[in-house]
Design a protein around this motif. Sequence first.
Motif, PDB file in Angstrom:
ATOM      1  N   UNK A   3      -5.269   1.639   6.202  1.00 20.94           N
ATOM      2  CA  UNK A   3      -6.424   0.731   6.134  1.00 20.94           C
ATOM      3  C   UNK A   3      -6.703   0.107   7.491  1.00 20.94           C
TER       4      UNK A   3
ATOM      5  N   UNK B  56      -4.260  13.034  -1.827  1.00 22.96           N
ATOM      6  CA  UNK B  56      -3.750  11.762  -1.286  1.00 22.96           C
ATOM      7  C   UNK B  56      -2.352  11.960  -0.712  1.00 22.96           C
ATOM      8  N   UNK B  57      -1.456  12.572  -1.486  1.00 20.84           N
ATOM      9  CA  UNK B  57      -0.137  12.906  -0.937  1.00 20.84           C
ATOM     10  C   UNK B  57      -0.014  14.428  -0.888  1.00 20.84           C
TER      11      UNK B  57
ATOM     12  N   UNK C  13       0.813  -1.225   0.000  1.00 19.59           N
ATOM     13  CA  UNK C  13       0.000   0.000   0.000  1.00 19.59           C
ATOM     14  C   UNK C  13       0.846   1.274   0.000  1.00 19.59           C
ATOM     15  N   UNK C  14       2.019   1.235   0.624  1.00 22.20           N
ATOM     16  CA  UNK C  14       2.874   2.417   0.626  1.00 22.20           C
ATOM     17  C   UNK C  14       3.249   2.821  -0.795  1.00 22.20           C
ATOM     18  N   UNK C  15       3.599   1.837  -1.620  1.00 22.85           N
ATOM     19  CA  UNK C  15       3.937   2.136  -3.018  1.00 22.85           C
ATOM     20  C   UNK C  15       2.709   2.648  -3.760  1.00 22.85           C
TER      21      UNK C  15
ATOM     22  N   UNK D 165     -10.165  11.134  -6.155  1.00 27.71           N
ATOM     23  CA  UNK D 165      -9.521  11.975  -5.152  1.00 27.71           C
ATOM     24  C   UNK D 165      -8.890  13.196  -5.825  1.00 27.71           C
TER      25      UNK D 165
ATOM     26  N   UNK E  11       4.082   7.520   3.499  1.00 22.02           N
ATOM     27  CA  UNK E  11       4.060   7.916   2.087  1.00 22.02           C
ATOM     28  C   UNK E  11       3.128   9.102   1.854  1.00 22.02           C
ATOM     29  N   UNK E  12       2.065   9.191   2.638  1.00 19.17           N
ATOM     30  CA  UNK E  12       1.132  10.306   2.429  1.00 19.17           C
ATOM     31  C   UNK E  12       1.421  11.483   3.360  1.00 19.17           C
TER      32      UNK E  12
ATOM     33  N   UNK F 243       2.743  -1.457   5.893  1.00 18.34           N
ATOM     34  CA  UNK F 243       2.626  -1.084   4.477  1.00 18.34           C
ATOM     35  C   UNK F 243       3.309   0.240   4.155  1.00 18.34           C
ATOM     36  N   UNK F 244       3.576   1.065   5.131  1.00 16.38           N
ATOM     37  CA  UNK F 244       4.206   2.384   4.991  1.00 16.38           C
ATOM     38  C   UNK F 244       3.339   3.418   4.247  1.00 16.38           C
ATOM     39  N   UNK F 245       2.051   3.121   4.098  1.00 16.68           N
ATOM     40  CA  UNK F 245       1.172   4.110   3.469  1.00 16.68           C
ATOM     41  C   UNK F 245       1.166   5.408   4.287  1.00 16.68           C
TER      42      UNK F 245
ATOM     43  N   UNK G  19      12.412   7.854  -0.257  1.00 11.84           N
ATOM     44  CA  UNK G  19      11.668   7.937   1.001  1.00 11.84           C
ATOM     45  C   UNK G  19      11.787   6.621   1.756  1.00 11.84           C
TER      46      UNK G  19
ATOM     47  N   UNK H 201      -0.032   7.844  -5.751  1.00 14.65           N
ATOM     48  CA  UNK H 201      -1.167   8.746  -5.546  1.00 14.65           C
ATOM     49  C   UNK H 201      -2.471   8.140  -6.035  1.00 14.65           C
ATOM     50  N   UNK H 202      -2.635   6.875  -5.679  1.00 22.96           N
ATOM     51  CA  UNK H 202      -3.864   6.185  -6.037  1.00 22.96           C
ATOM     52  C   UNK H 202      -4.773   6.075  -4.832  1.00 22.96           C
ATOM     53  N   UNK H 203      -6.061   6.164  -5.060  1.00 23.37           N
ATOM     54  CA  UNK H 203      -7.025   5.857  -4.017  1.00 23.37           C
ATOM     55  C   UNK H 203      -6.996   4.359  -3.766  1.00 23.37           C
ATOM     56  N   UNK H 204      -7.909   3.871  -2.949  1.00 23.91           N
ATOM     57  CA  UNK H 204      -7.842   2.457  -2.569  1.00 23.91           C
ATOM     58  C   UNK H 204      -9.085   1.706  -3.040  1.00 23.91           C
TER      59      UNK H 204
ATOM     60  N   UNK I 167       0.297   4.388  -2.477  1.00 18.17           N
ATOM     61  CA  UNK I 167       0.080   5.791  -2.106  1.00 18.17           C
ATOM     62  C   UNK I 167       1.092   6.692  -2.802  1.00 18.17           C
ATOM     63  N   UNK I 168       2.324   6.202  -2.959  1.00 20.90           N
ATOM     64  CA  UNK I 168       3.307   7.016  -3.684  1.00 20.90           C
ATOM     65  C   UNK I 168       2.870   7.237  -5.122  1.00 20.90           C
TER      66      UNK I 168
END
Lengths: 257, 345
Positions: free
Chosen positions: B324, B53-54, A172-174, B33, B241-242, B236-238, B268, A179-182, A176-177
């Motif tokens: 999440x 998102x970011x 999920x971190x990638x 978004x 990232x945001x 997940x590191x989300x 990052x 910049x995608x929703x879920x 978000x990088x």
Amino acid sequence: MSATNEKAPARVVVVGLASCFGCQLQITNIERHLLDVLGQVDLRYWQLTSSDPMPEEFDVAVIEGAVTTEEAVRTVRELRERAGTVIAIGACAVTAGIPAMAAPGFAERAASVYGDEAPEACGSLRPPAPVSSVIAVDHEVRCCPIDPLDFVDTLQRVLRGSNKAVPTSTLCGECKRNERGCFYGRETLCLGLVTRAGCGARCPDLGRPCNGCAGLSPDANVASARAVAARSGVDPARLDKALELFNTVDPSLASKG
Amino acid sequence: MLYRVIDAAELPALVDAFMERYEVIAPVRSGRSFAFEAVGSFDDIVLDYPTTITSPKKYVLPPRETLFEFDAAANEVADFVEEVTPRVIFGVHACDINALNSLDLVFRDARYPDPYYAARRDATMVVGISCTPSEGCFCHLVDADEARTGYDLFLQDIGGRYLVSIGSVEAANILEGACNPREATDEDRIAFRHATRRRQASFNPDIPNIQEVPMLMDAFHSDPFWEELGGRCLSCTACSSVCPTCYCFDIRDTMDPDGVHGLRERTWDACTSPQFAVVAGGHNFRADGRNRVRHRMYHKLNGFMAAHDRNLCVGCGRCVYACKAGISPIEVLRFFERKGADDAD
Ligand code: SF4
Ligand code: SF4
Ligand code: SF4
Ligand code: SF4
Ligand code: SF4
């Protein structure tokens, strides 16, 4: 400058087990870099391109495919004995991938297809398993199919060493990088929650949920992921089911039967 | 601070004037978004976006950047000077301006100045815009709901017109050239006060306002709560990232397929990544979710405060949506609220 440049180039063999050979084919897809890469190694054997016998001596064994026969078990053991470094490439070799879908109830499945005895050409069948369940694997190039540049990067790591970390974080971190929703916001299942990062969350970036081809992360929190699914209106049983595509024989899932 | 008023109808002219000289980055629609992206026209900009998102952090600290190039065969390093594009980030909310100010404290620390960051930051103008809090916003609870510094212009919507705070001469000149800025009247000032009050009233009342958070963080360092919260982390590191203020990075060498040329890159990193605290010899100082999530929350709500006298978390709410597993500083505030209620019993 360094001693490595004067040393003879590493002798490499590329071997395919139970797979579609797509990952071997992916290596040829590095196209404009192919000659560059081949120039840095002494490629002794490539199953995809030649029917010559495998050489006796080599330094690096690249293995594609799952271990599905006793013959394959012997092959990978021999490779391990001779090679200083073993690289497993592709989901089949790394997680037993799609071949592993046959693993549960394997004997009955085989019997239902072949009767009492499978034809000799099949070899002595055994439940599909990842290469790492038979021998120690030094490096893994994940996904179905592999990213050719990811393979080259791993080869460079073997030839020259690398200071790049190989994290076990999940996808999920990638995502978000990018910049995608879920997908979970749309009540859609996505295995990014538990799948090992590294591919750059490429499928969600292309608008499709992750189906887990990079394999479960050793740090995956499947229980928490099931709770995420449930909260998002996705039946957690569907998450378990979806994990069977590439992760059927993952030992961390074995306990649930 | 200098204030002027412009009509809403003058905004396109202001953006056009920026576009003549700079790349203009602004919030645009992206799927369901919003995202900060380079825009070619005022019409692409969504002025009343809830959040992105970011954050604009990516323009001063890119997710991946080259620090220098090397030639492994010749054992030579070539200084790498990237062309920094002069930019205006248009439409930045107060939380994100405060986030950039915090990043400045880290990367412009005179003891360890970061030339890569500084080059980008120096070439970046910031135009802020007022906002209406969304459900996950809690900037008002971490003292980040107002940007006192760190912008070139700040546009406060006061109904059909904007009260513009002017933070730099360069921006003032562009404003002057593109619009007809006028002095603020008493009526404008009243409208401003109303707008501010309306905004304050629209924060989500379910997010508890807790006093002395850094002190409570220390007091409850060993509470079982951290196992409960961190135990559900997906690694997940989300979150990082945001986050507009996460600034941790990794440095690595990436070889070309030719095996000769390579790049030293900065990417990052995130303290919620399982390997973040692995040291030479293999020991992992934060080997589980409990320790990692607790560390992240401490840095956001306690540690940075000790070093820089401000919260690192600016309450932007992005991790509230991105995580999440439902892990965010809000959960920490709720925990303290429960503790307070327990004590009162
Ligand atoms: S679950 Fe899938 S879509 Fe959602 S953030 Fe993770 S990778 Fe992206
Ligand atoms: S997003 Fe998932 S399915 Fe797609 S390549 Fe990455 S790991 Fe494989
Ligand atoms: S911790 Fe979360 S709410 Fe705080 S600044 Fe970072 S993303 Fe925003
Ligand atoms: S919260 Fe973690 S990743 Fe973010 S700045 Fe702090 S230590 Fe770094
Ligand atoms: S806290 Fe949430 S967003 Fe951060 S790593 Fe854990 S699960 Fe992912």
